[in-house]
Each structure stands twice: as C-alpha cells, then as structure tokens.
Design an enzyme around this catalytic site. Sequence first.
Site, PDB file in Angstrom:
ATOM      1  N   GLU A  21     -11.328 -11.151  -3.720  1.00 34.98           N
ATOM      2  CA  GLU A  21      -9.872 -11.050  -3.601  1.00 34.98           C
ATOM      3  C   GLU A  21      -9.286 -12.181  -2.755  1.00 34.98           C
ATOM      4  O   GLU A  21      -8.090 -12.179  -2.470  1.00 34.98           O
ATOM      5  CB  GLU A  21      -9.462  -9.688  -3.047  1.00 34.98           C
ATOM      6  CG  GLU A  21     -10.133  -9.285  -1.750  1.00 34.98           C
ATOM      7  CD  GLU A  21      -9.726  -7.878  -1.296  1.00 34.98           C
ATOM      8  OE1 GLU A  21      -8.756  -7.303  -1.807  1.00 34.98           O
ATOM      9  OE2 GLU A  21     -10.410  -7.363  -0.388  1.00 34.98           O
TER      10      GLU A  21
ATOM     11  N   HIS B 251       0.813  -1.219   0.000  1.00 37.96           N
ATOM     12  CA  HIS B 251       0.000   0.000   0.000  1.00 37.96           C
ATOM     13  C   HIS B 251       0.842   1.263   0.000  1.00 37.96           C
ATOM     14  O   HIS B 251       0.363   2.323  -0.377  1.00 37.96           O
ATOM     15  CB  HIS B 251      -1.032  -0.063   1.122  1.00 37.96           C
ATOM     16  CG  HIS B 251      -2.097  -1.054   0.795  1.00 37.96           C
ATOM     17  ND1 HIS B 251      -2.043  -2.357   1.202  1.00 37.96           N
ATOM     18  CD2 HIS B 251      -3.196  -0.944  -0.001  1.00 37.96           C
ATOM     19  CE1 HIS B 251      -3.083  -3.009   0.708  1.00 37.96           C
ATOM     20  NE2 HIS B 251      -3.799  -2.179  -0.014  1.00 37.96           N
TER      21      HIS B 251
ATOM     22  N   ASP C  99      -4.621  -8.732  -3.887  1.00 39.55           N
ATOM     23  CA  ASP C  99      -4.679  -9.736  -2.823  1.00 39.55           C
ATOM     24  C   ASP C  99      -4.871 -11.136  -3.390  1.00 39.55           C
ATOM     25  O   ASP C  99      -4.305 -12.096  -2.880  1.00 39.55           O
ATOM     26  CB  ASP C  99      -5.807  -9.404  -1.835  1.00 39.55           C
ATOM     27  CG  ASP C  99      -5.339  -8.380  -0.822  1.00 39.55           C
ATOM     28  OD1 ASP C  99      -4.262  -8.588  -0.245  1.00 39.55           O
ATOM     29  OD2 ASP C  99      -6.027  -7.370  -0.628  1.00 39.55           O
TER      30      ASP C  99
ATOM     31  N   CYS D 243     -10.328  -4.087  -9.976  1.00 40.78           N
ATOM     32  CA  CYS D 243      -9.706  -2.875  -9.432  1.00 40.78           C
ATOM     33  C   CYS D 243      -8.288  -3.123  -8.907  1.00 40.78           C
ATOM     34  O   CYS D 243      -7.679  -2.240  -8.323  1.00 40.78           O
ATOM     35  CB  CYS D 243     -10.577  -2.265  -8.334  1.00 40.78           C
ATOM     36  SG  CYS D 243     -10.783  -3.344  -6.910  1.00 40.78           S
TER      37      CYS D 243
HETATM   38  C1  PEP Z   1      -6.802  -5.633  -4.327  1.00 41.94           C
HETATM   39  O1  PEP Z   1      -6.524  -6.393  -3.389  1.00 41.94           O
HETATM   40  O2  PEP Z   1      -6.634  -5.937  -5.519  1.00 41.94           O
HETATM   41  C2  PEP Z   1      -7.308  -4.283  -4.067  1.00 41.94           C
HETATM   42  C3  PEP Z   1      -7.684  -3.494  -5.040  1.00 41.94           C
HETATM   43  O3  PEP Z   1      -7.347  -3.863  -2.775  1.00 41.94           O
HETATM   44  P1  PEP Z   1      -6.056  -3.338  -1.966  1.00 41.94           P
HETATM   45  O4  PEP Z   1      -4.935  -3.148  -2.941  1.00 41.94           O
HETATM   46  O5  PEP Z   1      -6.441  -2.080  -1.300  1.00 41.94           O
HETATM   47  O6  PEP Z   1      -5.807  -4.452  -1.010  1.00 41.94           O
HETATM   48 MG    MG Z   2      -7.198  -5.980  -1.432  1.00 41.25          MG
END
Ligand code: PEP
Ligand code: MG
Length: 586
Positions: free
Chosen positions: A433, A191, A457, A504
């Site tokens: 995910e 992140h 994830d 996403c």
């Molecule tokens: C993902 O896991 O692909 C996602 C979009 O969520 P994050 O990256 O915030 O875990």
């Molecule tokens: Mg995620």
Amino acid sequence: MEIFKGIPVSAGVAIGRVLVLDDARVRIPRRTVDSNEVKGELTKLESALEMSRAELLDLESRAHQRLGDDAAQIFAFHRGMLGDPSLTGPIRERIERERVTAEFSVVQAFGDLAEWFRSLDDPSFSAKVDDVWDLERRVLRHLIGEQKTRLARLTEPAVVVSHELTPSEAASFTPETVMAFVTDVGGRTSHTAIMAHAMGIPAVVGAGRLTAAAQDGDLIIVDGDRGVIVLNPDEETVQEHRAYIERQRLFRTSLADLASEEATTTCGEHITLMGNIEFPREAAAVIEMGGEGVGLYRTEFLFLTKDDEPTEEEQFETYAEAVRSLGGRPITFRTFDLGADKYTSKQAKDPERNPFLGLRSIRYCMQNLPMFRTQLRAILRASALGPARIMFPLITTLTELRQARMVLRDVMEDLEDEGVPFDRGLKVGMMVESPAAAVMASAFAREVDFFSIGTNDLVQYVLAVDRTNEHVASLYTPSHPAVLRLVKDVIRAARRQGVEVSICGEIAGDVEYTMLLLGMGLRTLSASPGAIPQLKRVIRSVDIETCERLARKVGSLDSERLVAAQLRDAARKVIPEAFDGRSVED
Ligand code: PEP
Ligand code: MG
C-alpha cells in the site's frame, strides 16, 4: 428544499430526521430547546463546568509539583475564570432567557469575553485571548461528551449530521440509533467512511456546510449511492426516493439468491471472494453474503472503541470469536494499523503534523514493542482455533519487514516454550500500500507468503492526495494510470514468484473495477461484506478474455477520466441496476 452534494461512501438511501452532533471545532449553530428542556441544559452546563474545574485543579497541582508556581498559575487563572459569576452568570441567563443550548450559550459568552480582552489596549490582556479559547475548548469538550447521551436517548433512529466524526465515534453508532450519517468533511476511503460500510448504513462525507444548515428534527434524504443530500425535501422527491429504495430492495433480494452460488466466470474461472471486517461480529455477515472467509481483519478497531490498550486476553477472546464464527474458513489478521486517522487516546493528546506520513501502522508497532508482542501473542493463540494468516500494514522497507518477522518469530518461541498451542505453519504476508512496496514488489515477494494490495493508501501516496480531505477528493482517483500501472506490476511480480496476491482496498468492492481487476490477473478480492453479492453477479456474467481485453484497452489510456468512463460503461452493461438514477441532480 435544499440539495447538498458530497462524496458517497456507503451505499443505500435513508429518509429520516436529523440529529446534529456538534463539534467543538466548528461554529456551534444557534439552536433552541423546548421550555421543558431548559433545566436539562442548565444541568448539562453545571456538570461541564464542574468537570472542567476538577480537571484544572488536577492540572494545577501537577504543574506545581513538576514545573513550579508560575506554570501552576496558568491553570489557577483558568479556574478563576470558570468560578467568576461575570462569565458564568450570562451563560445561565442566556439559556433561560433565549432557551438556547448550553453549548451555544458557552460559545457566545466566551466570544464576548475574548472580544473584551482584545478591546483593552494592553498587550498583556490581549494575550489572554488564547486562554479564553483554551478554556472554551475544555468546557465544550465536556459538553460535547453529552452527544453520546443524546444518541442513547433517541427513541427512533435518526440521521446523524456532524462536521466531522472520528472512526471511534462512528464505531459507537448502532443501526438502532443511526440510520445514516453525513459529515461536512472527509474523503472516500477515510476510516469513518469504512465504518459506515461495516455497519451497513448509508453515508455521505464532504458535504460542505450541511451542519450549519440542518436543524434537529429536519426531514432529510441521504443518498449514499450518489452522494446527494436533500434537506427538507418536498413530497414528490420523498416519493421518488421511496420508489428507488424499493427498487434497490428488490435488486438486493434478487442478489441474495447468489449467496450459495459459486463466484465463477462464464468461462469457468473461480474467483475467491473474501470480506473485509472491523469487528468479529461481521464475520457472520461475510458468510451470509456468500464470502469464503475474511481477507482483511482491521484489528485496530478494537483499540478505537476503548480508551486503553486491550489486554492479551481481551484480544484473544475477540480474535477467537472471529475465527470460530467462520467455521473453518480462512481469516487474515492485519496487525494494528494505528495512527493517521485511527489514533489511540495517547496519540490524540499529542497529534502529529503529518499523521499519514508519520508514526503509523507497522512503524507505530515497532516503536511500541510490548503492545505489538501482546497482539502477536493473541493472534497466534487464535490461530490454533482455525486457519489464520497474519499480515503487516504499510511496509516500506525490507528492514522493516524483517524486523517485524523477527518479533513474530520471537513471540512464537515464547509460546512454544510456554507450551501454548498455535499454528506453526501460519502464513505471513504484507499489505502492498506504499509506492515503495509496490515498486519493490519483486524483492518483497521473496520474503512473504502473500501480498494484499491496499489501494486506499496506495492511491493517496502515489497521487499525493489525502484520502480524508474533501477539498482534494476529486483528485483521489484509483483510475489514475499511475496507480493502475503499479497494481499491475505488483500482480505480475507476485505471480512470477509464486506469491499469492489479492486486493483489499475499496475498489475491490466497487463493481466498476471488477472486470479490470480480473483482467489484470487477480483471482482473489476482499471487500466489505455488503459488496459481495454484487461482485458475484458481475463475476458470473463475464469471461476472463473479455476482462483481459478491457484491461489492455484501459492500460493504453493515459487519462484517469477516460479510464473511469471506460470502466463504468463496461460495468453498466453487466449490472445496470447498480447505476439506477434519480431525478434530483448533483
Ligand atoms: C488500504 O489501504 O487499501 C487498506 C485496505 O487499508 P486501510 O483502508 O485500513 O488503510
Ligand atoms: Mg491501508
């Protein structure tokens, strides 16, 4: 000139001066300061010692009340050490004599003390070594807190080099102070990396031992497109990178014209391009880049930029700002995805052994119901201001989904009773995910309005590869057939049951994957705003039949390398500028 290789996580190239942000968990490099800065280092030391003593006094009195004399003695002993001139004297002397930073001097003095305890051939003394390290960490924590001040004192943007950065540390950067950053550790979809996207600054993670090699003020090139770092580059290399920056600028300018154009394939299929955001101010960037709305709002970043839980009012104001700035375009609020590498201050004090498999996301919310309910209230209130949807992260069981929906229904009833306006028809969806959610997609599809596939994830859980760990970064491969097969199954299950499906994860913004995703049947992609123009360019250059052919071909391959090569070749033909190279090699 020294070349380092890391993992590119945020596009662009920056050439600037290094600012090393030290971290208490790594060796603090020896760094000298100007003679006029010695006084500042001494003051920094005094205040760190003072704050540590005050903290210990407080701990001592609390331990005394709750646990009695023996426990309180530990903190009294630590306080005693900090008050002992035989420890603090040499720290001050070294700063003055050698003109080194306070943190370096602290590390040296504590190291000497630990060595001395260890050399005494007495088990009761060697046990004190742990106390020394504990105390050193405490003092360094107060000194490292100074890093923010160093950032604030910058008169021109610098390239931050750090062993590690938490997402909340990265969130405190501004483009005015930080032109790029590099960390020794980290993975492609950590992140902290995602924060770099959000800020639109080049970043490379997993650069190994850069912190030890770089000094404040060194000239550095950070190539966030290829993951290359050049420390103290020669003039020719600098010129070459400047020329590349200019070519990329022209390329981006040419893409800017696409913002007002439709994201439609050559065969006339419209693709909905949405933006992923972490802060409401990014909603404007989504529109500017030609996005049609926000497909993923990572609301937990509001939590990460402050120590305490945000109040309902604070959250409402923040969410309302995002909704308003989208001017009637849709937004998907993902409920707090806290835990793993995005922890609250409470979680930081009591870290888990396996945080990515631990109390994270929806699990954390379900165990902190008042917090969850407050967030749901704020999101629902914001839904009265524009088209909003709500999405739960990391769902693994139907029970979990049902319980989350039950809490949502309950909060809706409360608002109704209070006469507070909200969108009663608000759509409710979930992230897919986890492997469990992907495999059971058909069952989940009966209970939600939409799916959003989170490959960041999904990849780590399917392949058993920590997304934040640079040591296994080469195994973190979204092109792995096992991942792609699951993604395909989820799309198929959703379509069969008439449930909306989008993606996403970071691959949604990676032009190498665009044709494959369209070929697999996706018609909505949500990516970081900066990626939208490139995606549009690819979409406007291809037809669905070609994409489907590519997807079929890729589906027959059983090696992640072959898949990646196949995708790269196809993308390079469509958007060669995205693959522009430079001569400094990996
Ligand atoms: C993902 O896991 O692909 C996602 C979009 O969520 P994050 O990256 O915030 O875990
Ligand atoms: Mg995620």
